[in-house]
Design an enzyme around this catalytic site. Structure first.
Site, PDB file in Angstrom:
ATOM      1  N   TYR A 157       0.957  -1.201  -0.044  1.00 54.71           N
ATOM      2  CA  TYR A 157      -0.017   0.067  -0.017  1.00 54.71           C
ATOM      3  C   TYR A 157       0.995   1.286   0.202  1.00 54.71           C
ATOM      4  O   TYR A 157       0.558   2.199  -0.717  1.00 54.71           O
ATOM      5  CB  TYR A 157      -1.141  -0.015   1.219  1.00 54.71           C
ATOM      6  CG  TYR A 157      -1.808   0.964   1.460  1.00 54.71           C
ATOM      7  CD1 TYR A 157      -2.792   1.334   0.985  1.00 54.71           C
ATOM      8  CD2 TYR A 157      -1.249   2.203   2.420  1.00 54.71           C
ATOM      9  CE1 TYR A 157      -3.893   2.722   1.011  1.00 54.71           C
ATOM     10  CE2 TYR A 157      -2.118   3.096   2.666  1.00 54.71           C
ATOM     11  CZ  TYR A 157      -3.387   3.459   2.212  1.00 54.71           C
ATOM     12  OH  TYR A 157      -4.153   4.539   2.327  1.00 54.71           O
ATOM     13  N   LYS A 214       1.148   4.470  -2.743  1.00 54.81           N
ATOM     14  CA  LYS A 214       0.721   5.596  -2.217  1.00 54.81           C
ATOM     15  C   LYS A 214       2.047   6.629  -2.452  1.00 54.81           C
ATOM     16  O   LYS A 214       2.131   7.803  -3.025  1.00 54.81           O
ATOM     17  CB  LYS A 214       0.579   5.840  -1.000  1.00 54.81           C
ATOM     18  CG  LYS A 214      -0.852   5.164  -0.643  1.00 54.81           C
ATOM     19  CD  LYS A 214      -2.065   5.875  -1.483  1.00 54.81           C
ATOM     20  CE  LYS A 214      -3.370   5.487  -0.805  1.00 54.81           C
ATOM     21  NZ  LYS A 214      -4.519   6.102  -1.631  1.00 54.81           N
TER      22      LYS A 214
HETATM   23  N1  LIG Z   1      -8.897   5.689   6.585  1.00 54.81           N
HETATM   24  C1  LIG Z   1      -7.333   6.051   6.654  1.00 54.81           C
HETATM   25  O1  LIG Z   1      -6.824   6.100   8.001  1.00 54.81           O
HETATM   26  C2  LIG Z   1      -6.495   6.621   5.678  1.00 54.81           C
HETATM   27  C3  LIG Z   1      -5.339   7.250   5.912  1.00 54.81           C
HETATM   28  C4  LIG Z   1      -4.541   7.688   4.812  1.00 54.81           C
HETATM   29  C5  LIG Z   1      -5.066   7.611   3.494  1.00 54.81           C
HETATM   30  N2  LIG Z   1      -6.413   7.203   3.484  1.00 54.81           N
HETATM   31  C6  LIG Z   1      -6.801   7.203   2.132  1.00 54.81           C
HETATM   32  O2  LIG Z   1      -8.044   8.083   2.054  1.00 54.81           O
HETATM   33  C7  LIG Z   1      -8.852   7.488   0.807  1.00 54.81           C
HETATM   34  C8  LIG Z   1     -10.207   7.508   1.216  1.00 54.81           C
HETATM   35  O3  LIG Z   1     -10.245   6.187   2.196  1.00 54.81           O
HETATM   36  P1  LIG Z   1     -11.455   5.791   3.146  1.00 54.81           P
HETATM   37  O4  LIG Z   1     -10.488   5.770   4.585  1.00 54.81           O
HETATM   38  O5  LIG Z   1     -12.406   6.586   3.007  1.00 54.81           O
HETATM   39  O6  LIG Z   1     -11.446   4.201   3.005  1.00 54.81           O
HETATM   40  P2  LIG Z   1     -12.905   3.618   2.530  1.00 54.81           P
HETATM   41  O7  LIG Z   1     -13.903   3.853   3.144  1.00 54.81           O
HETATM   42  O8  LIG Z   1     -12.335   2.193   2.560  1.00 54.81           O
HETATM   43  O9  LIG Z   1     -12.904   3.778   0.916  1.00 54.81           O
HETATM   44  C9  LIG Z   1     -12.232   3.390   0.271  1.00 54.81           C
HETATM   45  C10 LIG Z   1     -13.006   3.376  -1.288  1.00 54.81           C
HETATM   46  O10 LIG Z   1     -12.302   2.890  -2.464  1.00 54.81           O
HETATM   47  C11 LIG Z   1     -13.367   2.147  -2.986  1.00 54.81           C
HETATM   48  N3  LIG Z   1     -12.447   1.366  -4.054  1.00 54.81           N
HETATM   49  C12 LIG Z   1     -11.831   0.471  -3.963  1.00 54.81           C
HETATM   50  N4  LIG Z   1     -11.485  -0.216  -4.946  1.00 54.81           N
HETATM   51  C13 LIG Z   1     -11.963   0.287  -5.947  1.00 54.81           C
HETATM   52  C14 LIG Z   1     -12.137   0.170  -7.393  1.00 54.81           C
HETATM   53  N5  LIG Z   1     -11.358  -0.902  -7.985  1.00 54.81           N
HETATM   54  N6  LIG Z   1     -12.910   1.084  -8.016  1.00 54.81           N
HETATM   55  C15 LIG Z   1     -13.611   2.006  -7.478  1.00 54.81           C
HETATM   56  N7  LIG Z   1     -13.580   2.215  -6.231  1.00 54.81           N
HETATM   57  C16 LIG Z   1     -12.667   1.438  -5.410  1.00 54.81           C
HETATM   58  C17 LIG Z   1     -14.164   1.336  -2.250  1.00 54.81           C
HETATM   59  O11 LIG Z   1     -15.324   1.174  -2.983  1.00 54.81           O
HETATM   60  P3  LIG Z   1     -16.340   0.143  -2.403  1.00 54.81           P
HETATM   61  O12 LIG Z   1     -17.431   1.136  -1.582  1.00 54.81           O
HETATM   62  O13 LIG Z   1     -17.046  -0.302  -3.661  1.00 54.81           O
HETATM   63  O14 LIG Z   1     -15.724  -1.025  -1.753  1.00 54.81           O
HETATM   64  C18 LIG Z   1     -14.325   2.481  -1.340  1.00 54.81           C
HETATM   65  O15 LIG Z   1     -15.620   3.036  -1.456  1.00 54.81           O
HETATM   66  C19 LIG Z   1      -8.115   6.198   0.239  1.00 54.81           C
HETATM   67  O16 LIG Z   1      -7.513   6.952  -0.809  1.00 54.81           O
HETATM   68  C20 LIG Z   1      -7.371   5.846   1.501  1.00 54.81           C
HETATM   69  O17 LIG Z   1      -6.182   5.405   0.750  1.00 54.81           O
HETATM   70  C21 LIG Z   1      -7.198   6.569   4.259  1.00 54.81           C
END
Ligand SMILES: NC(=O)c1ccc[n+]([C@@H]2O[C@H](COP(=O)([O-])OP(=O)(O)OC[C@H]3O[C@@H](n4cnc5c(N)ncnc54)[C@H](OP(=O)(O)O)[C@@H]3O)[C@@H](O)[C@H]2O)c1
Length: 250
Positions: free
Chosen positions: A155, A159
């Protein structure tokens, strides 16, 4: 109450079912932006779109987008009824680090969602924005992309690729009227990290993160840490010499 003239009249959110994206959609709807929400399971957006429309009176269009289906990205961009003023890439896949070591399919999915898919779809959108010499591209990277760690280096490396890509795209965009904003969150309490125990003082709610993200984008920041302390934390983590770092269980 919606603003008369939102900062971004039309906002496209990719990966719109992410917990952060949903909170961000609400921020932009409350500002009066027209929304285009794209997700790989668009039927799940219908209730959300109706709710945003009822509460804020904004139009919300729904699109299907699988970021791993690279061949569909050209048609996806062509299908947009207007070139958005802002696109936010919020999709992501943390994946299973141990599984990714054993099973290349898991590693491939992590790399394709977080990096290759982002390049495929954002290149096309940036070119469309450049044709009008206006627009903002924003994407959620991660502090995991700033130093490879044993707990999540598939991951993290995806990133890291995204961060370097966005830096280059920003440089290109400067000459083509397009601004690029790299968002670097720490922990956000979402589905993605629901299985992890993260310190409360380091963990934002999706709503807190969305407000900080919207502020960074509005201020046309080039790169912004989303969450307190992360700039300092990462400065320390990045300063640890490799001979010592490799011995730590991070
Ligand atoms: N949460 C954290 O602590 C954290 C920290 C650093 C960075 N981030 C980044 O912040 C962003 C938002 O993450 P989040 O925390 O809100 O996570 P999340 O709720 O798990 O959301 C991730 C989303 O990505 C979508 N996704 C995965 N594979 C996909 C594909 N092939 N095509 C289209 N959509 C796809 C998922 O779709 P489905 O709904 O269909 O599963 C989900 O809606 C991400 O880029 C994550 O890497 C998060």
């Amino acid at each position: 109450m919606v603003k008369n003239s939102p900062d971004f009249p039309c906002v496209l959110i990719l990966g719109a079912l992410s917990d952060v994206a949903l909170a961000l959609a609400e921020v932009y709807a409350s500002e009066g932006s027209r929304l285009v929400l794209a997700a790989r399971r668009p039927e799940r957006l219908e209730r959300i779109a109706k709710d945003l429309n009822l509460r804020f009176g904004v139009t919300v269009e729904i699109k299907e987008l699988d970021v791993r289906d690279f061949a569909s990205h050209g048609a996806f961009v062509e299908s947009l009824s207007e070139i958005p003023d802002l696109v936010v890439a919020a999709f992501g896949y943390l994946g299973d680090q141990q599984k990714a070591l054993d099973d290349f399919e898991e590693a491939r999915q992590i790399l394709e969602v977080n990096f290759v898919g982002a390049v495929s779809v954002l290149n096309r959108l940036a070119l469309r924005m450049a044709s009008q010499r206006q627009g903002v591209v924003a994407a959620l990277a991660s502090v995991a992309g700033l130093r490879g760690r044993m707990s999540n280096f598939h991951y993290g490396s995806a990133k890291a690729g995204l961060i370097a890509y966005l830096s280059g795209l920003r440089n290109w965009g400067w000459h083509h009227g397009v601004h690029v904003c790299t968002l670097i969150p720490g922990f956000i309490r979402t589905r993605m990290i629901a299985h992890m125990h993260t310190p409360g003082f380091l963990t934002l709610t999706p709503e807190q993160a969305a407000k900080r993200i919207a502020k960074a984008i509005r201020k046309r920041r080039n790169q912004a840490y989303i969450g307190p302390i992360w700039w300092w934390m990462m400065a320390v983590i990045r300063a640890i010499p490799e001979p010592l770092f490799k011995r730590l269980r991070l």
